[in-house]
Design an enzyme around this catalytic site. Structure first.
Site, PDB file in Angstrom:
ATOM      1  N   ARG A  93     -10.840   9.564   1.735  1.00 41.70           N
ATOM      2  CA  ARG A  93     -10.781  10.185   3.061  1.00 41.70           C
ATOM      3  C   ARG A  93     -11.968  11.106   3.290  1.00 41.70           C
ATOM      4  NH1 ARG A  93      -4.249  11.056   2.584  1.00 41.70           N
ATOM      5  NH2 ARG A  93      -3.711   8.857   2.969  1.00 41.70           N
TER       6      ARG A  93
ATOM      7  N   LYS B  58       1.231  10.118   5.861  1.00 42.48           N
ATOM      8  CA  LYS B  58       1.360   8.708   6.224  1.00 42.48           C
ATOM      9  C   LYS B  58       2.633   8.089   5.641  1.00 42.48           C
ATOM     10  CE  LYS B  58      -3.637   8.168   6.770  1.00 42.48           C
ATOM     11  NZ  LYS B  58      -4.794   7.252   6.674  1.00 42.48           N
TER      12      LYS B  58
ATOM     13  N   LYS C 112      -2.158  -1.424  -3.741  1.00 40.96           N
ATOM     14  CA  LYS C 112      -3.021  -0.243  -3.660  1.00 40.96           C
ATOM     15  C   LYS C 112      -2.152   1.003  -3.723  1.00 40.96           C
ATOM     16  CE  LYS C 112      -6.460   1.946  -0.645  1.00 40.96           C
ATOM     17  NZ  LYS C 112      -7.129   1.909   0.671  1.00 40.96           N
TER      18      LYS C 112
ATOM     19  N   LYS D 145       0.856  -1.181   0.000  1.00 37.97           N
ATOM     20  CA  LYS D 145       0.000   0.000   0.000  1.00 37.97           C
ATOM     21  C   LYS D 145       0.896   1.235   0.000  1.00 37.97           C
ATOM     22  CE  LYS D 145      -3.696   2.329   2.563  1.00 37.97           C
ATOM     23  NZ  LYS D 145      -4.559   2.267   3.764  1.00 37.97           N
TER      24      LYS D 145
ATOM     25  N   SER E  78     -10.207   5.538  -4.853  1.00 35.08           N
ATOM     26  CA  SER E  78     -11.173   6.619  -5.036  1.00 35.08           C
ATOM     27  C   SER E  78     -10.724   7.665  -6.042  1.00 35.08           C
ATOM     28  CB  SER E  78     -11.440   7.288  -3.684  1.00 35.08           C
ATOM     29  OG  SER E  78     -10.227   7.798  -3.130  1.00 35.08           O
TER      30      SER E  78
END
Length: 332
Positions: free
Chosen positions: A212, A225, A256, A202, A282
């Site tokens: 989000r 992150k 991902k 990821k 998304s």
């Protein structure tokens, strides 16, 4: 493999492209409804749904409508649905205790889906960000996202999901050692058949923004992150992470985001030969939808082409917000 090709005109490579029937006979990859996992967003309330503005066509649904949507998905032949909660701000805390509340949104939705559509597999997300007042996937201590304490919390979260009836646990947090800890706990508690689909590779991507928004984490997130999600420039690291998660007990692995990382999908499948999935995230979805709504692209054709690209790259399945629309087109 190096193909042997006779010189022209003995070899005319267009011969196998001359009609839809012939093209179907020689096609190397195909897309079917069996390849789809539908990610959905669950919110509190009853008989309630609201649109996610940055994801045209995507809704947050109350538990009762999530169960209805799951029934519709099962009727379309979609084999799995994945749950993401939109948690009320009042329930977000530094200790993230709502994450393992047996009656939280996600666990209630699991039970409701199992009542409404027992044949569909239910996948869950394991990460603290929907419950964390800091918006991170792990605990924040003095500005650091700490690993080991987070893993202990993730284990509790995974166990409550398994007890609620989840078929597939999806750890998306990227903490070290969480797959082994979750697998050990599942075995000890008798959840021998609960599968782990690890978000093994990821990336710290900019394509997650609309997601989000959908789970209400955008405003809460402080910092980034980058200390736990992967650097987008790395490829070999993804192979090490996948190998580790498989060694710790993952049944399946995921890459991902999807489309910007098809090279990682291909390497993962060729290297390990295990069930390999990608998440068409998304931002990918929002870009395609925006272009289609502006008339710049043929939305249906681009959607199916993008999904077929995952199969060509070696994926066994795709998490995609397009799942119901794709399923209807594939059945037509």
């Amino acid at each position: 493999m190096k193909p042997t090709v006779a010189p022209f005109p003995s070899s005319r490579l267009r011969r196998t492209r001359q009609s839809s029937a012939i093209r179907a006979l020689v096609r190397s990859n195909s897309l079917s409804v069996d390849d789809l996992i539908w990610p959905v967003f669950v919110r509190d309330g009853k008989d309630t749904e609201e649109p996610v503005p940055s994801m045209p066509g995507v809704m947050r649904r109350s538990v009762d409508l999530i169960a209805k949507a799951a029934r519709e998905a099962a009727d379309l032949g979609i084999p799995a649905i994945c749950l993401f909660p939109y948690t009320d701000t009042s329930l977000k805390t530094e200790d993230c205790a709502e994450a393992w509340n047996p009656d939280n949104l996600c666990n209630r939705a699991i039970r409701a889906i199992k009542d409404a559509a027992p044949e569909i597999a239910v996948m869950t997300d394991v990460a603290l960000d929907p419950y964390n007042i800091n918006g991170h996937d792990g605990y924040v201590v003095d500005g650091e996202i700490v690993n080991d304490a987070t893993v202990e919390a993730l284990v509790k979260m995974a166990l409550t999901q398994a007890e609620s009836g989840a078929d597939i646990i999806g750890p998306s947090d990227m903490m070290d050692g969480r797959i082994g800890a979750i697998r050990k706990a599942l075995e000890q508690d008798g959840h021998h058949n609960v599968m782990i689909l690890s978000y093994a590779a990821k990336y710290a991507s900019s394509f997650y923004g609309p997601f989000r928004d959908a789970v209400g984490a955008s405003g809460a997130l402080s910092g980034d992150k980058n200390t736990y999600q992967m650097d987008p420039g790395n490829s070999d690291e993804a192979m090490r992470l996948i190998e580790r998660d498989l060694a710790e007990g993952a049944d399946m692995v995921m890459v991902k985001p999807g489309m910007p990382y098809l090279d990682i999908c291909r390497r993962a499948k060729e290297t390990f030969g295990v069930p390999t999935f990608a998440y068409q995230v998304s931002g990918e979805y929002a870009m395609l939808q925006a272009a289609a709504q502006n008339g710049w692209l043929d939305g249906e054709k681009v959607m199916l082409e993008s999904l077929l690209g995952f199969k060509r790259a070696g994926c066994d399945g795709i998490l995609t917000y397009f799942a119901p629309e794709a399923a209807r087109l594939l059945a037509a």
